[in-house]
Design a protein around this motif. Structure first.
Motif, short mmCIF file in Angstrom:
data_model
loop_
_atom_site.label_atom_id
_atom_site.label_comp_id
_atom_site.label_asym_id
_atom_site.label_seq_id
_atom_site.Cartn_x
_atom_site.Cartn_y
_atom_site.Cartn_z
N THR A 233 0.85 -1.19 0.00
CA THR A 233 0.00 0.00 0.00
C THR A 233 0.88 1.23 0.00
O THR A 233 1.77 1.36 0.83
CB THR A 233 -0.90 0.03 1.25
N ARG A 234 0.66 2.13 -0.92
CA ARG A 234 1.46 3.34 -1.03
C ARG A 234 0.58 4.50 -1.42
O ARG A 234 -0.44 4.33 -2.07
CB ARG A 234 2.54 3.14 -2.11
N TYR A 294 9.77 -1.13 3.32
CA TYR A 294 9.12 -0.46 4.45
C TYR A 294 7.60 -0.63 4.37
O TYR A 294 6.94 -1.01 5.35
CB TYR A 294 9.50 1.02 4.45
N SER A 295 7.03 -0.34 3.21
CA SER A 295 5.58 -0.33 3.05
C SER A 295 4.95 -1.70 3.19
O SER A 295 3.78 -1.82 3.53
CB SER A 295 5.21 0.25 1.67
N ALA A 296 5.71 -2.75 2.93
CA ALA A 296 5.19 -4.11 3.09
C ALA A 296 4.85 -4.40 4.54
O ALA A 296 3.98 -5.23 4.83
CB ALA A 296 6.20 -5.12 2.56
N ILE A 297 5.53 -3.74 5.46
CA ILE A 297 5.32 -3.97 6.89
C ILE A 297 4.45 -2.87 7.50
O ILE A 297 3.54 -3.15 8.28
CB ILE A 297 6.68 -4.04 7.62
N SER A 301 0.72 6.11 4.06
CA SER A 301 -0.49 6.81 3.62
C SER A 301 -0.13 7.78 2.51
O SER A 301 1.05 8.08 2.27
CB SER A 301 -1.11 7.58 4.79
N SER A 302 -1.14 8.29 1.83
CA SER A 302 -0.90 9.30 0.78
C SER A 302 -0.22 10.52 1.36
O SER A 302 0.67 11.11 0.73
CB SER A 302 -2.22 9.70 0.13
N GLU A 303 -0.61 10.90 2.58
CA GLU A 303 -0.03 12.08 3.21
C GLU A 303 1.45 11.86 3.54
O GLU A 303 2.27 12.77 3.39
CB GLU A 303 -0.79 12.43 4.50
#
Length: 363
Positions: A233-234, A294-297, A301-303
Motif C-alpha cells: 500500500t502506497r 518499508y511499506s510491506a510492513i 499513507s498518501s499524506e
C-alpha cells in the motif's frame, strides 16, 4: 584504556575480561556479554526519557537495542574521577549496515517499519516534539540567502564561492518550491495528528546506527510486491517500478536513539532514503525497493508519501554544506568541502529523475 575509564567500569556489577577502543567509545567484553562505554553526548536531563524509551521498546517485544544499564547505585550516568560523564550500554557482536549491500539496506528499511509500528504511541512525558517543517524551511531559506550575501561581498573569491554563487539560483528554486508545495499539502494535518497520537521517531536512522548481528545471512529471490511478497500500500504520489528483491530479514540491532522525538515517523524513512540515495547516485530501483520493503510492513499513507516527496524536493545537502561553510574558518576551504558542493549540485539532476519516476513529480 585510561585509569579513569576503568574506574567508571568499577561502578557497575559486571566482570570485565577485556576492552578495546571503537569509534568514540570503548567496547567491553564481560561475563554479562558485550557492552559499550561512552561519554554522555546528550543532555543529562534527556537520559531518563531515553531510558524510558528503551524500557518501553523492550516491553513491546523490540529488544535489539543499545539499552542503557544502571550502575551499582541504580543510576544511569556514572561520573569518572576527571569529572567526565559516562553511560554503559548493551552491545552486540556485529558490524554497521553495509551501504554497498542492497539486501542489508532493504532489511534495514523493514526494520525501521517494525520500529515505527512499536513507536506509534508516545511515552507519558519527557519526549521533545519535532519542529514544524514550514518553520524549518523558512529558516533554512533565510540562511541560504545570508550565505549568498556574505559571498557576494567577499574578495577575493575561491573555487567554493564561485561554484556556490554560480548555481545558487538553480538550487534555491528547489528550496522555494519545497516550501510552496508544503503549504499546499496536507502536512499540517499530518503533523498535528502525529503530535496528538505521540508518534515517535528514531531521529537519526542511518547505517551507522544499524548493526547487522554476526552469524546472520541473507538469501531470497525476486518477487513482485513488498518485502514479504505481499501487495504494497502506497500513497497516490508514489509511482515506482512494481517489483523488488524479496529477502528474509537479517537480525538487526538499532542503536543511538539520543535524538528521538515526537514527529511524523516518515521523517526517519526520508532521512535514511536520502542518505542511501546520495551514496548510490539516486538509483531508482534501489530507492523503490527500500520504499517497498518499508511499506510491506507498515503501509505509507498518501499524506506520508507526499511528505517524503516534499522532503526530497528540498536541497538539504546544499543547505548543510552552506551552513557548515558559514560557521567554519573561511580562510581555508578544504578540497573535501568543494567536492561535496560539486556532488550536491551534480546530483540534483539525478534526484530530479528520481522524483519524476518514483513520485511522478515534475519541476
Amino acid at each position: 584504556m585510561q585509569e579513569y575509564e576503568l574506574n567508571v567500569l568499577d561502578q557497575y556489577n559486571i566482570d570485565v575480561t577485556g576492552t578495546r577502543k571503537t569509534r568514540g567509545a570503548i567496547l567491553c567484553d564481560t561475563q554479562q556479554g558485550l557492552l559499550l562505554l561512552r561519554e554522555v553526548t546528550t543532555s543529562e536531563k534527556h537520559i531518563p526519557a531515553l531510558c524510558n524509551l528503551y524500557g518501553y521498546l523492550k516491553g513491546q517485544g523490540y529488544e535489539w537495542t543499545d539499552e542503557i544499564l544502571p550502575n551499582k547505585n541504580g543510576e544511569y550516568v556514572s561520573t569518572a574521577e576527571d569529572g567526565g560523564k559516562y553511560i554503559l550500554k548493551q552491545w552486540y557482536q556485529g558490524r554497521e549496515c553495509d551501504i554497498r549491500k542492497p539486501a542489508e539496506l532493504l532489511a534495514a528499511a523493514g526494520n525501521l517499519a517494525k520500529l515505527h509500528t512499536v513507536m506509534s504511541h508516545g511515552l507519558e512525558q519527557g519526549v521533545p516534539a519535532g519542529t514544524h517543517l514550514g518553520e524549518e524551511y523558512i529558516r533554512h531559506n533565510r540562511e541560504l540567502k545570508k550565505v549568498r550575501r556574505f559571498m557576494r561581498g567577499l574578495s577575493p573569491k575561491g573555487e567554493f564561492e564561485f561554484a556556490f554563487l554560480k548555481y545558487f539560483d538553480q538550487m534555491y528554486q528547489w528550496a522555494d518550491l519545497a516550501l510552496e508545495e508544503l503549504e499546499h499539502s496536507d502536512y499540517d494535518a499530518l503533523y498535528q495528528d502525529s503530535l496528538g497520537r505521540g508518534c515517535m521517531t528514531h531521529g537519526e536512522y542511518n547505517y551507522h546506527n544499524i548493526l547487522i548481528i554476526s552469524g546472520t545471512s541473507v538469501h531470497g529471490e525476486t518477487s513482485k510486491g513488498g518485502a514479504s511478497g505481499k501487495s504494497v500500500t502506497r500513497g497516490t504520489d508514489y509511482k515506482g517500478h512494481g517489483g523488488h528483491t524479496n529477502r528474509e530479514p537479517l537480525r538487526i540491532a538499532t542503536t543511538n536513539f539520543d535524538k528521538f522525538k515526537i514527529d511524523i515517523q516518515a521523517e526517519d524513512l526520508y532521512y535514511f532514503l536520502r542518505k542511501v540515495m546520495e551514496k548510490h547516485g539516486w538509483k531508482e530501483r534501489l530507492g523503490d525497493n527500500m520504499l517497498n520493503a518499508y511499506s510491506a510492513i507498515r503501509p505509507l499513507s498518501s499524506e506520508e508519501t507526499e511528505y517524503i516527496k516534499n522532503r526530497l524536493i528540498y536541497p538539504e545537502k546544499f543547505w548543510k554544506i552552506a551552513d557548515s561553510y558559514y560557521h567554519s574558518n573561511k580562510a581555508w576551504i578544504s578540497v573535501k568541502s568543494i567536492e561535496k558542493l560539486n556532488v550536491a549540485i551534480r546530483q540534483t539532476e539525478e534526484k530530479k529523475r528520481f522524483l519524476e519516476n518514483i513520485f511522478s513529480f515534475h519541476l
